[in-house]
Design a protein around this motif. Structure first.
Motif, mmCIF file in Angstrom:
data_model
loop_
_atom_site.group_PDB
_atom_site.id
_atom_site.type_symbol
_atom_site.label_atom_id
_atom_site.label_comp_id
_atom_site.label_asym_id
_atom_site.label_seq_id
_atom_site.Cartn_x
_atom_site.Cartn_y
_atom_site.Cartn_z
ATOM 1 N N HIS A 79 0.800 -1.227 0.000
ATOM 2 C CA HIS A 79 0.000 0.000 0.000
ATOM 3 C C HIS A 79 0.834 1.280 0.000
ATOM 4 N N PHE A 80 2.116 1.173 0.282
ATOM 5 C CA PHE A 80 2.939 2.375 0.404
ATOM 6 C C PHE A 80 4.259 2.200 -0.330
ATOM 7 N N ARG A 81 4.879 3.335 -0.612
ATOM 8 C CA ARG A 81 6.218 3.353 -1.187
ATOM 9 C C ARG A 81 6.951 4.561 -0.606
ATOM 10 N N PRO A 82 8.278 4.565 -0.657
ATOM 11 C CA PRO A 82 9.020 5.712 -0.120
ATOM 12 C C PRO A 82 8.536 7.031 -0.729
ATOM 13 N N GLY A 83 8.396 8.027 0.153
ATOM 14 C CA GLY A 83 7.905 9.334 -0.266
ATOM 15 C C GLY A 83 6.454 9.572 0.081
ATOM 16 N N ASP A 84 5.683 8.507 0.360
ATOM 17 C CA ASP A 84 4.281 8.683 0.742
ATOM 18 C C ASP A 84 4.179 9.381 2.095
ATOM 19 N N GLU A 85 3.183 10.240 2.219
ATOM 20 C CA GLU A 85 2.932 10.954 3.472
ATOM 21 C C GLU A 85 1.800 10.260 4.216
ATOM 22 N N VAL A 86 2.018 9.916 5.481
ATOM 23 C CA VAL A 86 1.079 9.078 6.227
ATOM 24 C C VAL A 86 0.742 9.698 7.586
ATOM 25 N N TRP A 87 -0.376 9.222 8.149
ATOM 26 C CA TRP A 87 -0.734 9.541 9.532
ATOM 27 C C TRP A 87 -1.261 8.279 10.188
ATOM 28 N N TYR A 88 -1.200 8.215 11.512
ATOM 29 C CA TYR A 88 -1.500 6.969 12.204
ATOM 30 C C TYR A 88 -1.559 7.206 13.711
ATOM 31 N N CYS A 89 -2.077 6.216 14.418
ATOM 32 C CA CYS A 89 -2.016 6.160 15.882
ATOM 33 C C CYS A 89 -1.360 4.836 16.222
#
Length: 333
Positions: A79-89
């Motif tokens: 679902h992700f690759r380097p450079g993706d901006e993410v948020w989480y708990c």
């Protein structure tokens, strides 16, 4: 890497900036994130004072909320690759590293893309309060269009997003505040009726505004006497949902006579009890919230952004109370 470390319990001064080993990916579904900002929540200060949730959890890095940039992916990440901006708990309770740090590693299933319209500070302020409000209103309280919700402390972290989520669902929102500044703030968020509880409490005003019926649901983020008094402000067969331990000495007779459902919301339960499907469900909530934020119908208010090195000051501010919105630690501040 640099991190804010808790080695002993006590006042905010026990938080120290140290160099600790940088985390590395160990499982193929993990991602490594450069943390750009970390939200500061009341639970952080309670852990600092009372202890972490795991045995032998010290030293610990606090901070459940984070936002940052993916810098590395495990071999099985899809679902992700380097450079993706993410948020989480994720993390911050003892055991799993929290987000008062430069880097973290987490499974891709507990993370999602951050709202494109938010900077990292505002994104880091969101996950815990958004999931909490959503689960309380729609999970515990089962609220639907046309019902009436009373949100205590409407200008606070959970309160200010609860107002907005409820309004988007067609719910009538009453909320309590302590001063004119907060009244103006929650009115801008869409609250239908604002009660200044310093001018005579809130029970009579809630009953007046609901023609003597009471609110279909009350969301309590204050506890103590506020929880106890909320029983009389909840409609018969209604829901009184609290984020806190109500404590002892509660007179339950009126709650029973009203046939109330008493509910608890602790969005940290899936992380504490290792419930993977529940964590995936929470990521779905975050994803829905991201769409609402990017569409302009939901916002996260940030009161102040401080650098990580000022975590001690951030904890003091949280403990003083009365803050509008959220407080964030940032590597960019």
């Amino acid at each position: 890497m640099r991190a804010v470390v808790l080695r002993e319990l006590g006042e905010p001064e026990v938080l120290k900036v140290e160099d600790i080993p940088e985390p590395a990916i160990e499982n193929p579904t993990e991602i490594k994130v450069r943390i750009m900002a970390a939200g500061v929540n009341p639970v952080d200060t309670k852990i600092r004072q009372r202890g972490v949730f795991t045995d032998s959890g010290l030293p610990a890095v606090l901070g459940c909320d984070g936002a940052g940039i993916v810098v590395e992916c495990g071999d099985s990440v899809t679902h992700f690759r380097p450079g993706d901006e993410v948020w989480y708990c994720n993390g911050g309770l003892g055991g799993l590293q929290g987000n008062y740090a430069e880097y973290t590693v987490l499974d891709e299933t507990v993370c999602c893309r951050k709202p494109a319209s938010l900077d990292f500070a505002h994104a880091a302020a969101g996950p815990l309060v958004l999931i909490t409000a959503w689960e309380a209103i729609f999970g515990r309280g089962r609220m639907t269009d046309g019902m009436t919700l009373l949100v205590h402390a409407g200008a606070g972290g959970v309160g200010h997003v609860a107002i907005q989520l409820a309004k988007q669902a067609g719910i009538r929102v009453l909320t309590t505040v302590s001063n004119q500044e907060k009244q103006e703030f929650v009115t801008e968020l869409g609250a239908d009726e604002v009660i200044n509880y310093t001018q005579g409490g809130f029970i009579d005003e809630v009953m007046r505004l609901t023609d003597g019926r009471g609110a279909d649901m009350v969301l309590d983020s204050v506890g103590g006497a506020v929880f106890s008094d909320s029983i009389a402000a909840t409609a018969h067969y209604g829901d009184l949902v609290t984020l806190l331990d109500p404590g002892t000495g509660i007179e339950w007779k009126e709650a029973r006579n009203r046939n109330l459902r008493i509910g608890f919301t602790l969005m940290l339960t899936p992380m504490l009890r290792h419930l993977p499907q529940a964590r995936i469900n929470q990521v779905a909530i975050l994803s829905d919230c991201a769409e609402m934020i990017d569409s302009g119908c939901l916002k996260v208010a940030v009161n102040q952004v401080l650098p990580f090195e000022r975590a001690t000051e951030a904890h003091r501010l949280i403990e003083q109370g009365g803050m509008i919105g959220k407080l964030v630690l940032s590597s960019e501040a």
